[in-house]
Design a protein around this motif. Structure first.
Motif, PDB file in Angstrom:
ATOM      1  N   VAL A 160      58.227  20.352 -35.593  1.00 38.91           N
ATOM      2  CA  VAL A 160      58.410  19.656 -34.315  1.00 38.91           C
ATOM      3  C   VAL A 160      59.070  18.301 -34.549  1.00 38.91           C
ATOM      4  CG1 VAL A 160      57.209  18.618 -32.359  1.00 38.91           C
ATOM      5  CG2 VAL A 160      56.495  20.856 -33.210  1.00 38.91           C
ATOM      6  N   ALA A 161      58.627  17.587 -35.579  1.00 40.84           N
ATOM      7  CA  ALA A 161      59.224  16.288 -35.888  1.00 40.84           C
ATOM      8  C   ALA A 161      60.711  16.440 -36.209  1.00 40.84           C
ATOM      9  CB  ALA A 161      58.488  15.631 -37.053  1.00 40.84           C
ATOM     10  N   ALA A 162      61.064  17.492 -36.942  1.00 39.17           N
ATOM     11  CA  ALA A 162      62.474  17.732 -37.241  1.00 39.17           C
ATOM     12  C   ALA A 162      63.241  18.065 -35.969  1.00 39.17           C
ATOM     13  CB  ALA A 162      62.599  18.864 -38.252  1.00 39.17           C
ATOM     14  N   ASP A 163      62.626  18.825 -35.086  1.00 43.91           N
ATOM     15  CA  ASP A 163      63.259  19.197 -33.821  1.00 43.91           C
ATOM     16  C   ASP A 163      63.542  17.970 -32.963  1.00 43.91           C
ATOM     17  OD1 ASP A 163      64.281  21.090 -32.052  1.00 43.91           O
ATOM     18  OD2 ASP A 163      62.395  21.290 -30.978  1.00 43.91           O
ATOM     19  N   LEU A 164      62.648  16.969 -33.054  1.00 42.77           N
ATOM     20  CA  LEU A 164      62.813  15.736 -32.283  1.00 42.77           C
ATOM     21  C   LEU A 164      63.618  14.680 -33.043  1.00 42.77           C
ATOM     22  CD1 LEU A 164      59.186  15.381 -30.840  1.00 42.77           C
ATOM     23  CD2 LEU A 164      61.224  16.193 -29.632  1.00 42.77           C
ATOM     24  N   TRP A 165      64.076  15.024 -34.194  1.00 46.01           N
ATOM     25  CA  TRP A 165      64.833  14.094 -35.049  1.00 46.01           C
ATOM     26  C   TRP A 165      63.993  12.849 -35.376  1.00 46.01           C
ATOM     27  CZ3 TRP A 165      70.612  14.416 -35.623  1.00 46.01           C
ATOM     28  CH2 TRP A 165      71.088  15.660 -35.210  1.00 46.01           C
ATOM     29  N   ASP A 166      62.714  13.069 -35.615  1.00 51.26           N
ATOM     30  CA  ASP A 166      61.791  11.977 -35.919  1.00 51.26           C
ATOM     31  C   ASP A 166      61.532  11.985 -37.419  1.00 51.26           C
ATOM     32  OD1 ASP A 166      59.730  10.154 -36.186  1.00 51.26           O
ATOM     33  OD2 ASP A 166      58.589  10.897 -34.454  1.00 51.26           O
ATOM     34  N   ASP A 167      62.431  11.377 -38.173  1.00 49.89           N
ATOM     35  CA  ASP A 167      62.354  11.424 -39.626  1.00 49.89           C
ATOM     36  C   ASP A 167      61.105  10.724 -40.172  1.00 49.89           C
ATOM     37  OD1 ASP A 167      64.715  12.814 -39.682  1.00 49.89           O
ATOM     38  OD2 ASP A 167      65.969  11.052 -40.080  1.00 49.89           O
ATOM     39  N   ARG A 168      60.701   9.643 -39.530  1.00 49.51           N
ATOM     40  CA  ARG A 168      59.528   8.898 -40.017  1.00 49.51           C
ATOM     41  C   ARG A 168      58.270   9.764 -39.945  1.00 49.51           C
ATOM     42  NH1 ARG A 168      57.005   3.299 -37.431  1.00 49.51           N
ATOM     43  NH2 ARG A 168      55.223   3.149 -38.852  1.00 49.51           N
ATOM     44  N   THR A 169      58.061  10.401 -38.794  1.00 42.59           N
ATOM     45  CA  THR A 169      56.893  11.265 -38.649  1.00 42.59           C
ATOM     46  C   THR A 169      56.987  12.470 -39.568  1.00 42.59           C
ATOM     47  OG1 THR A 169      56.538  10.561 -36.371  1.00 42.59           O
ATOM     48  CG2 THR A 169      55.585  12.679 -37.011  1.00 42.59           C
ATOM     49  N   LEU A 170      58.181  13.030 -39.700  1.00 44.27           N
ATOM     50  CA  LEU A 170      58.396  14.158 -40.598  1.00 44.27           C
ATOM     51  C   LEU A 170      57.938  13.807 -42.004  1.00 44.27           C
ATOM     52  CD1 LEU A 170      59.662  16.948 -41.269  1.00 44.27           C
ATOM     53  CD2 LEU A 170      61.834  15.767 -41.572  1.00 44.27           C
ATOM     54  N   HIS A 171      58.344  12.649 -42.491  1.00 43.01           N
ATOM     55  CA  HIS A 171      57.984  12.220 -43.846  1.00 43.01           C
ATOM     56  C   HIS A 171      56.489  11.953 -43.954  1.00 43.01           C
ATOM     57  CE1 HIS A 171      58.192  10.210 -47.731  1.00 43.01           C
ATOM     58  NE2 HIS A 171      57.518   9.195 -47.201  1.00 43.01           N
ATOM     59  N   GLU A 172      55.913  11.246 -42.982  1.00 38.44           N
ATOM     60  CA  GLU A 172      54.505  10.863 -43.064  1.00 38.44           C
ATOM     61  C   GLU A 172      53.588  12.080 -43.017  1.00 38.44           C
ATOM     62  OE1 GLU A 172      53.437   7.935 -40.193  1.00 38.44           O
ATOM     63  OE2 GLU A 172      54.801   6.417 -40.972  1.00 38.44           O
ATOM     64  N   LEU A 173      53.846  13.009 -42.093  1.00 33.58           N
ATOM     65  CA  LEU A 173      52.964  14.153 -41.956  1.00 33.58           C
ATOM     66  C   LEU A 173      53.102  15.121 -43.124  1.00 33.58           C
ATOM     67  CD1 LEU A 173      53.166  14.945 -38.126  1.00 33.58           C
ATOM     68  CD2 LEU A 173      51.403  13.686 -39.377  1.00 33.58           C
ATOM     69  N   THR A 174      54.322  15.304 -43.619  1.00 33.30           N
ATOM     70  CA  THR A 174      54.511  16.187 -44.768  1.00 33.30           C
ATOM     71  C   THR A 174      53.843  15.609 -46.005  1.00 33.30           C
ATOM     72  OG1 THR A 174      56.626  16.933 -43.855  1.00 33.30           O
ATOM     73  CG2 THR A 174      56.227  17.381 -46.174  1.00 33.30           C
ATOM     74  N   THR A 175      53.998  14.306 -46.217  1.00 34.32           N
ATOM     75  CA  THR A 175      53.357  13.649 -47.353  1.00 34.32           C
ATOM     76  C   THR A 175      51.846  13.772 -47.274  1.00 34.32           C
ATOM     77  OG1 THR A 175      55.189  12.067 -47.546  1.00 34.32           O
ATOM     78  CG2 THR A 175      53.089  11.465 -48.578  1.00 34.32           C
ATOM     79  N   HIS A 176      51.308  13.575 -46.076  1.00 36.82           N
ATOM     80  CA  HIS A 176      49.865  13.693 -45.883  1.00 36.82           C
ATOM     81  C   HIS A 176      49.391  15.115 -46.156  1.00 36.82           C
ATOM     82  CE1 HIS A 176      45.879  13.123 -44.192  1.00 36.82           C
ATOM     83  NE2 HIS A 176      46.087  14.164 -43.398  1.00 36.82           N
ATOM     84  N   ALA A 177      50.138  16.099 -45.692  1.00 41.80           N
ATOM     85  CA  ALA A 177      49.751  17.491 -45.895  1.00 41.80           C
ATOM     86  C   ALA A 177      49.719  17.837 -47.371  1.00 41.80           C
ATOM     87  CB  ALA A 177      50.712  18.414 -45.142  1.00 41.80           C
ATOM     88  N   VAL A 178      50.733  17.430 -48.110  1.00 46.61           N
ATOM     89  CA  VAL A 178      50.798  17.739 -49.536  1.00 46.61           C
ATOM     90  C   VAL A 178      49.658  17.059 -50.283  1.00 46.61           C
ATOM     91  CG1 VAL A 178      52.179  17.470 -51.635  1.00 46.61           C
ATOM     92  CG2 VAL A 178      53.280  18.164 -49.502  1.00 46.61           C
ATOM     93  N   ARG A 179      49.416  15.774 -49.971  1.00 47.08           N
ATOM     94  CA  ARG A 179      48.351  15.043 -50.660  1.00 47.08           C
ATOM     95  C   ARG A 179      46.982  15.666 -50.381  1.00 47.08           C
ATOM     96  NH1 ARG A 179      48.505  10.628 -48.071  1.00 47.08           N
ATOM     97  NH2 ARG A 179      46.532  10.843 -46.922  1.00 47.08           N
ATOM     98  N   THR A 180      46.702  15.978 -49.110  1.00 47.13           N
ATOM     99  CA  THR A 180      45.404  16.535 -48.747  1.00 47.13           C
ATOM    100  C   THR A 180      45.218  17.925 -49.323  1.00 47.13           C
ATOM    101  OG1 THR A 180      45.513  15.271 -46.683  1.00 47.13           O
ATOM    102  CG2 THR A 180      43.851  16.999 -46.818  1.00 47.13           C
ATOM    103  N   ALA A 181      46.278  18.728 -49.328  1.00 46.77           N
ATOM    104  CA  ALA A 181      46.182  20.075 -49.903  1.00 46.77           C
ATOM    105  C   ALA A 181      45.836  19.998 -51.387  1.00 46.77           C
ATOM    106  CB  ALA A 181      47.483  20.822 -49.693  1.00 46.77           C
ATOM    107  N   ARG A 182      46.415  19.057 -52.090  1.00 42.61           N
ATOM    108  CA  ARG A 182      46.119  18.901 -53.517  1.00 42.61           C
ATOM    109  C   ARG A 182      44.683  18.454 -53.725  1.00 42.61           C
ATOM    110  NH1 ARG A 182      51.704  15.760 -55.303  1.00 42.61           N
ATOM    111  NH2 ARG A 182      52.987  17.644 -55.598  1.00 42.61           N
ATOM    112  N   GLU A 183      44.207  17.551 -52.866  1.00 40.62           N
ATOM    113  CA  GLU A 183      42.865  17.009 -53.029  1.00 40.62           C
ATOM    114  C   GLU A 183      41.790  18.032 -52.683  1.00 40.62           C
ATOM    115  OE1 GLU A 183      42.920  13.605 -50.510  1.00 40.62           O
ATOM    116  OE2 GLU A 183      43.985  12.324 -51.957  1.00 40.62           O
TER     117      GLU A 183
END
Length: 259
Positions: free
Chosen positions: A207-230
């Motif tokens: 959805v963030a990519a669809d809205l061209w919201d690069d900041r949210t795209l980066h923040e949510l993806t980073t959070h997902a990867v970090r939490t999945a690892r933890e």
């Protein structure tokens, strides 16, 4: 012994991740002689195994759960989990009718879970992309609009469902404001480390990519990867983009972008 293992599963998850919890729940189900609680524990173990990124093990546990008596709610939950597994394994439209069926069955028992199943159905249609039936996203969006009202106060996922339903039923411009509000809610939850919301980050990043919201795209993806690892919740890692991105895959979508 089985009850103690079930109770220990929560502590095991905190220490060893969701895979550890799945192992304890599976053993608890195996040691339960009574068919009804054994089926319930097998269903819980299947859900944990799926979240840990072990769909084959989850399917085995669902077979075990089906052998015992299930309530109508548990049966609907099992149908949804089976559909989730089909979607996770193939990323296509095969899961779509299964998810819609589960959403309809859950609507009579749990509005929140029904709404979640509808948003998973939308995600399945998005990933099916141009390989799916023409106009399918609009049909799914219109079906999602029949979902029961969500819990109060609304969860971020409820705003996401409403925004996606509007976006694919009416158009990009009409759905964008709702989706922007939903993404802000997910970002706030991510800042508070609300892990329950990470299960939707595979869709919010699209959805963030669809809205061209690069900041949210980066923040949510980073959070997902970090939490999945933890936590070891590997199934919630962001997935590769579908063949046809949301902004081009629906006949109801508009080429206009908000200025």
């Amino acid at each position: 012994m089985a009850g103690e293992l079930e109770q220990v599963a929560g502590r095991a998850q905190a220490r060893g991740g969701i895979a550890a919890a799945a192992a304890f729940l599976r053993r608890a189900a195996e040691l339960t002689p009574d068919p009804a609680p054994r089926a319930a524990r097998a269903l819980a173990a299947g859900r944990a195994a799926f979240e840990a990124g072990a769909p084959e093990a989850a399917l085995e546990l669902l077979v075990s759960a089906e052998m015992g008596p299930l309530t109508e709610l548990q049966s609907a939950q099992l149908s949804r989990l089976r559909a989730q597994i089909v979607f996770a394994r193939r990323r296509g439209g095969e899961a779509l009718p299964l998810l819609l069926d589960a959403a309809g069955r859950l609507a009579s028992f749990d509005a929140g879970q029904a709404r979640e199943a509808y948003i998973e159905a939308i995600g399945s249609a998005v990933f099916a992309g141009r390989l799916g039936e023409p106009g399918v996203l609009r049909k799914v969006a219109e079906a999602a609009r029949t979902a029961p009202a969500g819990p109060r106060p609304p969860r971020p996922v409820d705003g996401l469902l409403d925004g996606l339903a509007t976006r694919f039923a009416e158009g990009y411009v009409e759905g964008a404001p709702q989706l922007q509000r939903a993404l802000r809610a997910f970002r706030r939850e991510a800042e508070r480390d609300e892990d329950d919301n990470m299960r939707w980050l595979w869709l919010t990043y699209l959805v963030a990519a669809d809205l061209w919201d690069d900041r949210t795209l980066h923040e949510l993806t980073t959070h997902a990867v970090r939490t999945a690892r933890e936590t070891g919740a590997l199934n919630f890692l962001p997935w590769p983009s579908p063949t046809a991105p949301p902004c081009t895959s629906s006949p109801a979508s508009s080429t206009r972008r908000p200025r």
